[in-house]
Design a protein around this motif. Structure first.
Motif: not given
Ligand code: SF4
Ligand code: SF4
Length: 716
Positions: A531, A527, A538
């Protein structure tokens, strides 16, 4: 992420004969590439996080070689990756922090060790034992013995560490057994160099896959295979390992002049032992020791023939074994007695039963051994006198200081988003009385420390909510469980949330969503707001919660203390049944500052306007009761001498480290503290309008104060 590893990634491409310079844990990454590894996995945790981080940054190189790399959802997932080496002749390596990670991984490790491996399987462990550690004090050695996984413990220098990685794969294949390589904190961070070999592209890889998957029931952990596995372990794999260790001289013996005594030293403790011998006048600056040394670069299994040969003809031998239980000492003691050897074995009689062997402990233990053993041809009293002089010098230094050096306990960073949540909990306890809080692992464990002292138990990573299952129904008031977003994805979602929903638990869970596994170096989690390129998706905690049927969910910005307190109050008192989840949303301040500071610096360089918020305390108004400090604990909120001649209590003050998170103001408001806090906006590269406003304000303030206006610059 905490660090960029661009320079280290360059070093991973070095070829045969070139010299690699750097940190121990990074040398391991190069050794893996030189070993022809096909896949690598792991879970972040000090002191091995950098291994994962550097491999994450080296994806291009890994792709070229056809090496699959994946940071797992947990240590259990990483350990399970080694299943690839059960049937196929492929080398694989995984890494995590031990012993906590090994606890999580031990199910997969037991199964792996039972089935045995065809390709080399290596587990690289950050052995986080000692006084700088953040975890329960246990030893990996126990896992090695119970599952029969060999345990390497190389001397802490880069050449030895790299050799140990390469030998581990060979040992694993020769004995069909996984191998663990433990690296203590100092070994991970030791700097040095080694001469490289070329990287080896594995024969089976993500570029050259397996066409024909294998099935062999003999490798499946069900009866009758498991009984055969056990027999193989003791009758084939163990003897094969001992043979390999002997033949390849993985353990080392260094002779010395004082031939009637000796030291048996696990490789990881070698540097500390040599330093102590140097200080006692028994080793030179290059490490040549007068005391014969037998170095166990493999601490499990032991090699009886080598140990008996070393002890032969010696009156007394000291086994330097850190931590407890003293597995190695007991094993060597049994070996000597069974063989009828007359050698006196010392160990925990001169060293402490528990705790890290720091420089001073090592010195004291070896000195006590010399005093006892009195080796021929050596004036033991001279060494004892040296030891006493060193200790006396230390005491003189302490006395000269005049005051004890204060402890520096760990704590939340300046401006941490988790601090306000614990401030809100503390405030709520003033209304509802003491609440039972189930703490968890992560930065938020610092909530158990002063000034909050919130969190009664810590049972494991992601297990905060699960640990409420027993105590919750026994309390008349709901419990609050704390969990980080890292812990949520690691274990907490299934073990905690799903279990709570399934069992209809009536309790409160606070998820601290700071965006990363911050305590280990802010690695990305499913989360995370941003990323890595390789993982563009995500995941969302709130959607995951709704997906398993949690009805009562509130998301509150972390820094809003009053909102957090009222939401907590509602969760604790509402008639709504089931699990109540509060997502405390606030990005890790450390990571936020890492991201923002270069942006702000660049903007300032371009001449752009920049606004910074700072908090301060009016020293004339501060009453000196320091309730703000007791509700915050921010290192930037501190004290200074009272400027008033009429008052002696120090006043609170905000130092230059303040990042303007706003908690000071929030706390002052939520707890109705004194009105001494003020918020200042610091403008850099001000516009004409800013200058005009500052001038105007200064003039008005000056007029009110009956003095001339202050010059422009700060708009307050
Ligand atoms: S690393 Fe981030 S989450 Fe951890 S204490 Fe520091 S600011 Fe808080
Ligand atoms: S506003 Fe207060 S709590 Fe936040 S960083 Fe500044 S001193 Fe610390």
């Amino acid at each position: 992420m905490e660090r960029s590893f661009k320079a280290e990634v360059q070093s991973l491409s070095l070829g045969a004969g070139q010299s690699f310079h750097g940190e121990g844990i990074l040398a391991v990454t190069k050794a893996l590439l030189q070993s022809g590894v096909s896949y690598i996995g792991g879970y972040q945790g000090a002191p091995v996080s950098h291994l994962i981080d550097v491999l994450g940054d080296a994806r291009d190189l890994l792709d070229q070689l056809g090496i699959h790399f994946e940071s797992g959802a947990s240590e259990a997932g990483a350990a399970a990756m080694l299943g690839a080496s059960i049937h196929y002749p492929v080398r694989g390596a995984v890494t995590w922090k031990s012993t906590v990670g090994t606890n999580v991984a031990s199910d997969a490790l037991s199964n792996l060790a039972s089935a045995g491996v065809r390709g080399g399987a290596l587990i690289i462990l950050g052995e986080d034992y000692g006084e700088g550690s953040s975890i329960i004090q246990e030893r990996t050695h126990a896992f090695a013995m119970k599952s029969q996984i060999w345990l390497m413990d190389p001397r802490p220098n880069l050449t030895s560490i790299v050799d140990a990685v390469e030998h581990s794969f060979e040992l694993s294949e020769a004995s069909q057994t996984p191998v663990m390589l433990q690296l203590r904190i100092r070994a991970c961070h030791v700097h040095g160099h080694f001469i490289c070999k070329d990287n080896r592209a594995p024969a089976i890889s993500s570029r050259h896959g397996i066409d024909l998957p294998l099935f062999d029931y003999a490798r499946v952990n069900l009866p009758p295979s498991i009984y055969e596995h056990e027999r193989q372990k003791v009758e084939q794999r163990w003897p094969a390992a001992v043979r390999f260790i002997r033949e390849h001289r993985l353990n080392e013996t260094f002779p010395g002049d004082l031939a009637d005594i000796g030291l048996i030293v696990p490789g990881g403790l070698y540097n500390g032992v040599i330093r102590a011998l140097q200080m006692l006048g028994l080793a030179d600056a290059f490490g040549a020791s007068q005391v014969p040394l037998h170095i166990l670069n493999v601490v499990y299994p032991l090699v009886p023939e080598d140990l008996l040969a070393f002890c032969g003809g010696k009156r007394a031998v000291l086994l330097v074994e850190e931590g407890q239980p003293n597995y190695i000492e007991d094993a060597v003691q049994a070996l000597l007695r069974r063989a009828g050897a007359s050698t006196q074995l010392h160990g925990k009689d001169v060293f402490p039963l528990a705790g890290e062997y720091t420089g001073e402990v090592m010195l004291r233990g070896i000195c006590a051994f010399l005093r006892e053993a009195r080796p021929a041809g050596f004036e033991a009293d001279a060494a004892v006198a040296r030891h006493d002089a060193l200790i006396a010098a230390r005491h003189r230094a302490i006395d000269a200081l005049g005051v004890p050096v204060p402890n520096r306990p760990p704590g939340f960073c300046v401006g941490c988003p988790e601090r306000p949540v614990f401030a809100a909990m503390k405030l709520l306890q003033e209304e509802l009385g003491q609440i039972h809080v189930n703490a968890d692992i992560g930065c938020h464990t610092f909530g158990t420390l002063p000034p909050f002292n919130v969190g009664s138990t810590v049972l494991g990573y992601g297990l905060g909510l699960a640990s409420s299952s027993g105590v919750g129904p026994l309390l008349t008031q709901r419990t609050v469980s704390v969990m980080g977003d890292g812990g949520f994805w690691h274990n907490g979602f299934t073990t905690g949330v799903v279990n709570a929903v399934y069992n209809g638990q009536d309790s409160v869970l606070v998820i601290l969503q700071n965006g990363y596994t911050s305590a280990t170096g802010t690695q990305a989690i499913p989360s995370s707001p941003s990323q890595p390129v390789s993982r563009p998706l995500t995941l969302d905690i709130e959607r995951a919660l709704r997906g398993v049927g949690v009805q009562w969910i509130r998301k509150v910005p972390s820094y809003q203390v009053e909102d957090m307190r009222s939401t907590l109050r509602e969760a604790m008192t509402t008639a709504a049944p089931g699990l109540k989840v509060i997502i405390a949303d606030g990005e890790c301040q450390l990571e936020r500052q890492r991201r923002l500071k270069p942006q702000v610096a660049a903007a300032l360089k371009r001449g752009e306007r920049s606004l910074r918020t700072r908090f301060g305390i009016d020293e004339d108004v501060c009453t000196g009761d320091h309730s703000c400090i007791r509700l915050s604990g921010c290192p930037s909120l501190t004290i200074k001498p009272n400027p008033s001649a009429l008052r002696t209590d120090p006043v609170a003050t905000v130092n230059q480290g303040c990042v303007g998170c706003g908690l000071c103001g929030e706390n002052a408001h939520a707890a109705s503290l004194c009105p001494s806090f003020y918020k200042a906006e610091v403008v850099q590269n001000p516009t004409a309008w800013d200058r005009f406003l500052a001038g105007l304000r200064g003039a008005v303030i000056g007029w009110l104060a009956g003095r001339a206006a202050t010059p422009e610059g700060v708009a307050a």
